[in-house]
Design an enzyme around this catalytic site. Structure first.
Site, PDB file in Angstrom:
ATOM      1  N   SER A   1       1.395  -6.910   2.621  1.00 43.16           N
ATOM      2  CA  SER A   1       1.433  -6.913   1.154  1.00 43.16           C
ATOM      3  C   SER A   1       0.039  -6.932   0.546  1.00 43.16           C
ATOM      4  O   SER A   1      -0.093  -6.753  -0.662  1.00 43.16           O
ATOM      5  CB  SER A   1       2.245  -8.110   0.657  1.00 43.16           C
ATOM      6  OG  SER A   1       1.778  -9.287   1.258  1.00 43.16           O
TER       7      SER A   1
ATOM      8  N   GLU B   1       4.889   1.489  -1.776  1.00 43.85           N
ATOM      9  CA  GLU B   1       3.468   1.812  -1.943  1.00 43.85           C
ATOM     10  C   GLU B   1       2.984   2.353  -0.606  1.00 43.85           C
ATOM     11  O   GLU B   1       3.168   1.693   0.416  1.00 43.85           O
ATOM     12  CB  GLU B   1       2.680   0.517  -2.213  1.00 43.85           C
ATOM     13  CG  GLU B   1       2.188   0.311  -3.593  1.00 43.85           C
ATOM     14  CD  GLU B   1       1.365  -0.983  -3.700  1.00 43.85           C
ATOM     15  OE1 GLU B   1       1.598  -1.963  -2.969  1.00 43.85           O
ATOM     16  OE2 GLU B   1       0.473  -0.992  -4.557  1.00 43.85           O
TER      17      GLU B   1
END
Ligand code: CAA
Length: 283
Positions: free
Chosen positions: A119, A152
């Protein structure tokens, strides 16, 4: 590049969600974790999610069965020997990730793409421990994975266009929307989300308002589906702190300093929903 077999490393909240959407898209998936009971728990979550789809009439029992049958269990990393893509979703710890990628580089065939669901950690640094940095890429899914549309996709310094395009295509096959970003701490999602959550925690710390009031302001005033403190509990306060520390260290800028109250909660073991206590209590 033709990808058919995927290994997902880590059968937790993120890993099990990733394995589920990969199997739903028709890939053969190996769900790997350190212990059989971790894999079993991940498979249990997948089963529960799919059963809900059957109950709602969105999927037949046969479809559910064939999805479940496409997922096999693993507790030996050597099982990565036959896969085309690995998506690593282990704990957010650079040393652990580096160790996993070093081993994967030895175990997997030369064509295998190594992706990480980190992340906020630098993809380029993870890639540097392998002899194939051009085939290492970030694939950052959002929680809960079966529901959230975004992935992403983060290019490391050496990631090739061919690898990027393959991952973009797979993401679309998973019925997700790929967004390309470059490799900077927190990428885009957590560079923006985490300082907002951290600021919400400062707002509690300074006694500006109660957690309930802060969440209500952001839900009703900004149309967020969850208030920032509910979301922090949902993500896990240890993860929130780790990401803030990565931003703080990565940019060397005090605007990213983690709130002392966040540190205190993590030290107390109040990690949010997963431990039953965070900004709220969960029975
Ligand atoms: N797993 C699978 N499905 C789930 C789920 C889960 N954990 N939680 C909810 N769902 C499904 C429900 O089954 C329901 O599906 P249907 O509509 O098909 O019946 C749907 O999601 C909506 O759920 P609910 O009606 O129960 O609740 P809701 O409308 O409040 O939605 C939510 C729940 C989708 C989680 C919503 O509150 C939301 O979007 N919250 C914000 C989530 C978010 O910001 N995620 C990003 C976190 S940051 C991150 O992940 C990156 C990082 O690096 C930290």
């Amino acid at each position: 590049m033709n990808v058919q077999k995927i290994m997902v490393i880590g059968a937790g909240q993120m890993g099990s969600g990733i394995a589920q959407v990969c199997a739903m898209a028709g890939y053969d998936v190996t769900l790997h974790d350190l212990k059989p009971e971790f894999v079993e728990r991940g498979l249990g979550t997948i089963n529960k999610n799919l059963s809900r789809q059957v109950e709602k009439g969105r999927m037949s029992e046969d479809d559910k069965l064939s999805i479940v049958n496409r997922i096999s269990s693993s507790t030996e990393l050597s099982n990565a020997g036959g896969v085309d893509l690995v998506i690593e979703a282990a704990v957010e710890n650079m040393n652990i990730k580096k160790k996993i990628f070093e081993q994967l580089d030895e175990i997997t065939p030369a064509h295998t793409i190594l992706a990480t669901n980190t992340s906020s950690l630098p993809i380029t640094e993870i890639a540097a421990v392998t002899k194939r940095p051009e085939q290492v890429i970030g694939m950052h899914f959002m929680n809960p994975v079966p529901v959230m549309k975004l992935v992403e996709i983060i290019r490391g310094l050496a990631t090739t266009d061919e690898v990027y395009n393959t991952i973009e295509e797979i993401t679309r096959k998973l019925e997700k929307v790929p967004v390309e970003v470059n490799d900077f701490p927190g990428f885009v999602s957590n560079r923006i989300l985490m300082p907002m959550i951290n600021e919400a925690i400062y707002t509690v710390y300074e006694g500006v308002a109660s957690p309930e009031a802060i969440d209500e302001v952001m839900k009703l005033g900004m149309n967020h589906p969850m208030g920032p403190l509910t979301l922090a509990d949902f993500i896990g306060l240890d993860t929130c702190l780790y990401i803030m520390e990565t931003l703080h260290e990565g940019f060397g800028d005090d605007k990213y300093r983690p709130c002392p109250l966040l540190r205190k909660y993590v030290k107390a073991g109040w990690l949010g929903r997963k431990t039953g206590r965070g900004f709220y209590s969960y029975e």
